[in-house]
Design a protein around this motif. Structure first.
Motif, mmCIF file in Angstrom:
data_model
loop_
_atom_site.group_PDB
_atom_site.id
_atom_site.type_symbol
_atom_site.label_atom_id
_atom_site.label_comp_id
_atom_site.label_asym_id
_atom_site.label_seq_id
_atom_site.Cartn_x
_atom_site.Cartn_y
_atom_site.Cartn_z
ATOM 1 N N TYR A 35 9.823 16.268 -34.450
ATOM 2 C CA TYR A 35 10.159 17.692 -34.302
ATOM 3 C C TYR A 35 10.944 18.010 -33.030
ATOM 4 C CZ TYR A 35 7.205 18.606 -38.338
ATOM 5 O OH TYR A 35 6.695 18.620 -39.611
ATOM 6 N N ASN A 36 11.253 16.963 -32.244
ATOM 7 C CA ASN A 36 12.004 17.241 -31.013
ATOM 8 C C ASN A 36 13.319 17.944 -31.358
ATOM 9 O OD1 ASN A 36 9.987 15.948 -29.713
ATOM 10 N ND2 ASN A 36 11.137 14.075 -29.234
ATOM 11 N N GLY A 37 13.534 19.108 -30.751
ATOM 12 C CA GLY A 37 14.791 19.834 -30.966
ATOM 13 C C GLY A 37 14.874 20.575 -32.290
ATOM 14 N N LYS A 38 13.787 20.556 -33.089
ATOM 15 C CA LYS A 38 13.861 21.214 -34.412
ATOM 16 C C LYS A 38 13.256 22.613 -34.413
ATOM 17 C CE LYS A 38 14.147 17.264 -37.564
ATOM 18 N NZ LYS A 38 13.867 16.036 -36.822
ATOM 19 N N CYS A 39 12.713 23.050 -33.270
ATOM 20 C CA CYS A 39 12.046 24.364 -33.247
ATOM 21 C C CYS A 39 12.550 25.151 -32.035
ATOM 22 C CB CYS A 39 10.527 24.156 -33.213
ATOM 23 S SG CYS A 39 9.564 25.689 -33.412
ATOM 24 N N GLY A 40 13.865 25.291 -31.968
ATOM 25 C CA GLY A 40 14.471 25.981 -30.819
ATOM 26 C C GLY A 40 14.067 25.271 -29.538
ATOM 27 N N ASN A 41 13.672 26.069 -28.551
ATOM 28 C CA ASN A 41 13.243 25.423 -27.305
ATOM 29 C C ASN A 41 11.723 25.269 -27.237
ATOM 30 O OD1 ASN A 41 12.567 28.027 -27.029
ATOM 31 N ND2 ASN A 41 13.790 28.448 -25.171
ATOM 32 N N VAL A 42 11.090 25.391 -28.389
ATOM 33 C CA VAL A 42 9.627 25.243 -28.437
ATOM 34 C C VAL A 42 9.273 23.793 -28.750
ATOM 35 C CG1 VAL A 42 7.576 25.864 -29.791
ATOM 36 C CG2 VAL A 42 9.226 27.628 -29.131
ATOM 37 N N SER A 43 8.326 23.242 -27.992
ATOM 38 C CA SER A 43 7.839 21.891 -28.284
ATOM 39 C C SER A 43 6.682 21.997 -29.281
ATOM 40 C CB SER A 43 7.358 21.204 -26.998
ATOM 41 O OG SER A 43 6.501 20.132 -27.344
ATOM 42 N N VAL A 44 6.933 21.525 -30.494
ATOM 43 C CA VAL A 44 5.935 21.655 -31.565
ATOM 44 C C VAL A 44 4.621 20.968 -31.169
ATOM 45 C CG1 VAL A 44 5.412 20.883 -33.924
ATOM 46 C CG2 VAL A 44 7.633 21.931 -33.398
ATOM 47 N N GLU A 45 4.721 19.744 -30.649
ATOM 48 C CA GLU A 45 3.486 19.013 -30.335
ATOM 49 C C GLU A 45 2.725 19.679 -29.185
ATOM 50 O OE1 GLU A 45 3.361 14.720 -30.638
ATOM 51 O OE2 GLU A 45 5.272 14.699 -31.713
ATOM 52 N N SER A 46 3.451 20.352 -28.270
ATOM 53 C CA SER A 46 2.748 21.067 -27.191
ATOM 54 C C SER A 46 2.012 22.283 -27.737
ATOM 55 C CB SER A 46 3.729 21.533 -26.112
ATOM 56 O OG SER A 46 4.365 20.433 -25.548
ATOM 57 N N VAL A 47 2.640 22.975 -28.704
ATOM 58 C CA VAL A 47 1.960 24.127 -29.307
ATOM 59 C C VAL A 47 0.661 23.670 -29.963
ATOM 60 C CG1 VAL A 47 2.085 25.853 -31.164
ATOM 61 C CG2 VAL A 47 4.069 25.481 -29.671
ATOM 62 N N VAL A 48 0.723 22.548 -30.666
ATOM 63 C CA VAL A 48 -0.496 22.043 -31.324
ATOM 64 C C VAL A 48 -1.529 21.697 -30.252
ATOM 65 C CG1 VAL A 48 -1.510 20.335 -32.873
ATOM 66 C CG2 VAL A 48 0.853 21.098 -33.251
ATOM 67 N N TYR A 49 -1.128 20.917 -29.262
ATOM 68 C CA TYR A 49 -2.105 20.484 -28.254
ATOM 69 C C TYR A 49 -2.729 21.675 -27.521
ATOM 70 C CZ TYR A 49 -4.540 18.408 -24.423
ATOM 71 O OH TYR A 49 -5.546 18.084 -23.540
ATOM 72 N N ASP A 50 -1.889 22.623 -27.097
ATOM 73 C CA ASP A 50 -2.413 23.767 -26.339
ATOM 74 C C ASP A 50 -3.386 24.582 -27.192
ATOM 75 O OD1 ASP A 50 -0.833 22.936 -24.272
ATOM 76 O OD2 ASP A 50 0.728 24.449 -24.550
ATOM 77 N N THR A 51 -3.062 24.743 -28.462
ATOM 78 C CA THR A 51 -3.934 25.532 -29.342
ATOM 79 C C THR A 51 -5.250 24.799 -29.583
ATOM 80 O OG1 THR A 51 -1.926 26.336 -30.423
ATOM 81 C CG2 THR A 51 -4.010 26.800 -31.534
ATOM 82 N N VAL A 52 -5.161 23.501 -29.858
ATOM 83 C CA VAL A 52 -6.383 22.708 -30.073
ATOM 84 C C VAL A 52 -7.254 22.770 -28.813
ATOM 85 C CG1 VAL A 52 -7.246 20.329 -30.334
ATOM 86 C CG2 VAL A 52 -5.408 21.168 -31.815
ATOM 87 N N LYS A 53 -6.634 22.599 -27.675
ATOM 88 C CA LYS A 53 -7.393 22.598 -26.410
ATOM 89 C C LYS A 53 -8.106 23.941 -26.209
ATOM 90 C CE LYS A 53 -7.058 21.750 -21.446
ATOM 91 N NZ LYS A 53 -7.922 22.885 -21.159
ATOM 92 N N ALA A 54 -7.395 25.031 -26.482
ATOM 93 C CA ALA A 54 -8.008 26.356 -26.296
ATOM 94 C C ALA A 54 -9.225 26.521 -27.222
ATOM 95 C CB ALA A 54 -6.975 27.448 -26.564
ATOM 96 N N PHE A 55 -9.098 26.098 -28.457
ATOM 97 C CA PHE A 55 -10.227 26.198 -29.394
ATOM 98 C C PHE A 55 -11.388 25.308 -28.939
ATOM 99 C CE2 PHE A 55 -7.470 28.347 -32.422
ATOM 100 C CZ PHE A 55 -8.340 29.092 -33.194
ATOM 101 N N LEU A 56 -11.079 24.093 -28.506
ATOM 102 C CA LEU A 56 -12.149 23.164 -28.141
ATOM 103 C C LEU A 56 -12.820 23.549 -26.822
ATOM 104 C CD1 LEU A 56 -11.063 21.670 -30.559
ATOM 105 C CD2 LEU A 56 -11.209 19.544 -29.267
ATOM 106 N N ASP A 57 -12.020 24.148 -25.912
ATOM 107 C CA ASP A 57 -12.633 24.658 -24.681
ATOM 108 C C ASP A 57 -13.682 25.707 -25.024
ATOM 109 O OD1 ASP A 57 -11.131 23.050 -23.027
ATOM 110 O OD2 ASP A 57 -9.672 24.605 -22.493
#
Ligand code: HEM
Length: 345
Positions: A35-57
């Protein structure tokens, strides 16, 4: 080869146009950084990680749920997001209704990730890839970084989800070793990989109905104190209650003298090789767990991973990657769903 390339390019073109259905027989090869470069300037894998982390915290139990979600999605007709689909008028009994999917959770995490990604780049990221990324990230979180790996992506979502398929395909916690080995072999996994992947039961919990056969197991197969004072008492305490998979995550008062067997971990509920140490002490929940020490084909691997937690971290990561590459049957209709709980119409 030419046909494969043509279909694969079509899939990419369709993704870029944010169109919906790819009626192809041949999927694209999965790649790391897909997904690198496929979602504008958003890093898809970072969105997943940050969201998972917030839920698990906020609720660590979701970590185990996400690891199990990856397994249950990928094992049944490949990694296709089929575990996420709700019932509908055209499909009254999807996979999540199967008895083998009792306790499945973490779908709210997947929904939250999907909503963010659909806002950032509609029609680009499949639910199947989100399940795999989230399972990977949950493994990392739950192991305090011990299980940490790149996973390839580029999966598409399926439109088939059947509770009968799920029930017929997922392993049974009351199965014997022969059935378990055959069940994993049917998906291309060795007895060693069965042992490696079962180590996921170092975290999470289970319903009594999935281990009530162990209440009458002989002393040679289960620690009698654990059976009579932990499992039996728990099962009598409420209608189908849950118990932690790992004795480490059971409160000390319930454990009594068994507390001396606990393999300590940083922060509790920790994905590690304690499962194998518990197994050697006859302190595991399911018959399918105990079965791994009851057979020479698997016992040697239980011994190996009980001794070497670093090796298990590496081998578990590799086995998850292999799991994540299980593909949908040839000819399946593929799409990128707008919402993970329903197919696109
Ligand atoms: C060897 C065959 C396996 C069997 C028979 C099996 C069976 C089960 C059962 C019955 C539960 C409890 C569900 C409940 O009552 O709520 C469970 C929980 C769990 N399983 Fe497995 N499983 C197997 C392999 C795996 C694999 C390969 C993974 C992942 C790589 C996995 C990850 C988990 C996790 C993390 C939980 C806890 C889920 C939670 O707390 O939400 N299992 N498993």
């Amino acid at each position: 080869m030419k046909v494969f390339m043509a279909v694969c390019m079509l899939a990419v073109a369709v993704r870029l146009a944010a169109a919906i259905v790819v009626p192809s027989a041949a999927p694209c090869a999965l790649t790391v950084g897909f997904y690198n470069g496929k979602c504008g300037n958003v890093s898809v894998e970072s969105v997943v990680y940050d969201t998972v982390k917030a839920f698990l915290d906020a609720d660590k139990s979701k970590g185990a749920a996400l690891v199990r979600l990856l397994f249950h999605d990928c094992f049944v007709n490949g990694c296709d997001g089929s575990i996420l689909l709700d019932n509908s008028t055209t499909n009254p009994s999807p996979e999540k209704f199967a008895g083998a999917n009792l306790g499945i959770a973490g779908l709210d995490v997947i929904d939250a990730v999907k909503a963010k990604l659909e806002t950032a780049c509609p029609g680009v990221v499949s639910c199947a890839d989100i399940v795999v990324f989230a399972g990977r990230d949950a493994s990392r979180y739950m192991s305090n970084g011990g299980v940490n790996f790149d996973v390839p992506a580029g999966r598409l979502d399926g439109i088939v989800s059947s509770s009968v398929d799920a029930q017929n395909t997922l392993p049974d916690s009351k199965a014997d070793i022969g059935k378990l080995i055959a069940n994993f072999a049917a998906k291309g996994f060795t007895p060693e990989e069965l042992v490696i992947l079962s180590g996921a039961h170092s975290i999470g919990k289970a319903h009594c109905s999935n281990f009530d056969d162990r209440l009458t197991a002989p002393d040679s197969e289960i620690n009698a104190d654990y059976r009579d004072n932990v499992l039996s008492k728990t099962c009598k305490s409420a209608p189908n209650p849950t118990l932690a998979n790992n004795i480490r995550d059971i409160d000390a008062a319930t454990l009594g003298d068994l507390a001396s067997y606990v393999v300590p971990a940083v922060g509790g509920d920790y994905l590690d090789n304690s499962y194998y140490k518990n197994n050697k002490n006859n302190l595991v929940l399911f018959n399918s767990d105990w079965a791994l020490v009851g057979s020479n084909a698997t016992l040697q691997h239980v011994n190996e991973y009980a001794e070497n937690g670093t090796l298990w971290n590496i081998d578990f990561a590799q086995a998850l990657v292999k799991l994540s590459k299980l593909a949908m049957p040839a000819g399946s209709v593929r799409q990128i769903r707008k919402t993970c709980r329903a197919i696109n119409y």
